[in-house]
Design an enzyme around this catalytic site. Sequence first.
Site, short mmCIF file in Angstrom:
data_model
loop_
_atom_site.label_atom_id
_atom_site.label_comp_id
_atom_site.label_asym_id
_atom_site.label_seq_id
_atom_site.Cartn_x
_atom_site.Cartn_y
_atom_site.Cartn_z
N GLY A 145 43.50 40.00 46.08
CA GLY A 145 44.24 38.98 46.80
C GLY A 145 45.65 39.37 47.18
N GLY A 160 38.17 37.72 45.62
CA GLY A 160 37.33 36.71 44.98
C GLY A 160 36.34 37.32 44.00
#
Length: 399
Positions: free
Chosen positions: A358, A381
Amino acid sequence: MSLDFKNKKVVLRVDFNVPLDEDFQVTDDTRIKGALPTIQRLLDGGNAVIILSHLGRPLKKRKEDGSIDKKRFTLKHIVPKLSELLVENVQFAGDTVGEEAQKKAKALKFGEILVVENTRFEEGETKGDKELAQKMALLGEVYVNDAFGTAHRAHASTAIIAEFFSKENRSFGLLMEKEIENANKLLNDPATPVTAIVGGAKVSDKMLLLEKLLDVADNIIVGGGMAYTFFLAQGGEIGNSLVEKDRLELANELVKKAATKGVMIHLPVDSIVADEFSESATTLIANSMDIPEGWMGLDIGPDAAMQFSQVIAASKTILWNGPMGVFEMQPFAGGTHAIARAVVAATKKGAFSLIGGGDSVAAINQLGFANDVSYVSTGGGAMLKFLEGKPLPGIEAIA
Ligand code: AMP
């Protein structure tokens, strides 16, 4: 299970979901480069490689008339870049499992590469449709999954397809192996002390990760917008800072659980606060428990950055997931950058550092530090889910 296939037609699922500019040129080829070692290994083994990948969300972002925007989402856009990086001619089929793809896959010679059209042009892909997966499987004799970024999805090309290959004829790619190996380094018997740095916007997104980390970490540093839910839960004044009022109890429970397990939770003692959510806002340094009314905490303050850096400096294993502030805006990037520098310094002294997906990956790249930490994950994720201890369909299907 190994990548030592010889003279086979290999169906290889990669993650070529790369950003493109208005002229459909690849603007960041990190993901393509990530798959090169696997492609190269397969070519060295004298195999023919048939590549499957998705690009964007073509079924969600349709044209006004409801049809798929093939011009925008065709995987053909990445073919020149892949050819350039591999210094090989790469063929392309204008459908994913249709006549053209099957014909070209059949005619493909050993040592050659074929990219077939975006898997998400097929309605069944994200639904994990079995029939579609079977057609994908028909493209080759062996299946290799190197798409860690989509390993948390049970899609036709990432998981269901594996059912159509025997155990000997399916394998992880080298990138996938590296991701799993590095995450396991953190989860299984890490060198101590272990420090997890968790930031970002929402506590709710990271609650499961924090819970899991209580079993692994000696220190948990909490920064970013999520810290203010902890401060409010402890009776602090947080002004207009980001907060999830339905998570106050959970935040307090986590702090209590940490205390019983001997895990230190570190919250930012001070914050850079702003009078509006804007790059040109007026800013102040405030005690994070006493933020003036109307102001909002948008970054950790200098004392917090110093304290966090000291904890990081004394660590032997470090996980970082999520920025310390709104690092996209220059006045609120300082905390995230300070943490990045501390992680790099600790790595130089021998710590193992995993940048777990991320926005912390974006921050490390922004600073050009990607080669100065132990491992930068390619799957936001997916890495989060893996660290939470959840089974990932893309991994389960192969194992
Ligand atoms: P996440 O995807 O949960 O890791 O969150 C990343 C986002 O959190 C980034 O876009 C940051 O701008 C945002 N963020 C970090 N700190 C704050 C903060 N104090 N207030 C609001 N947003 C924040």
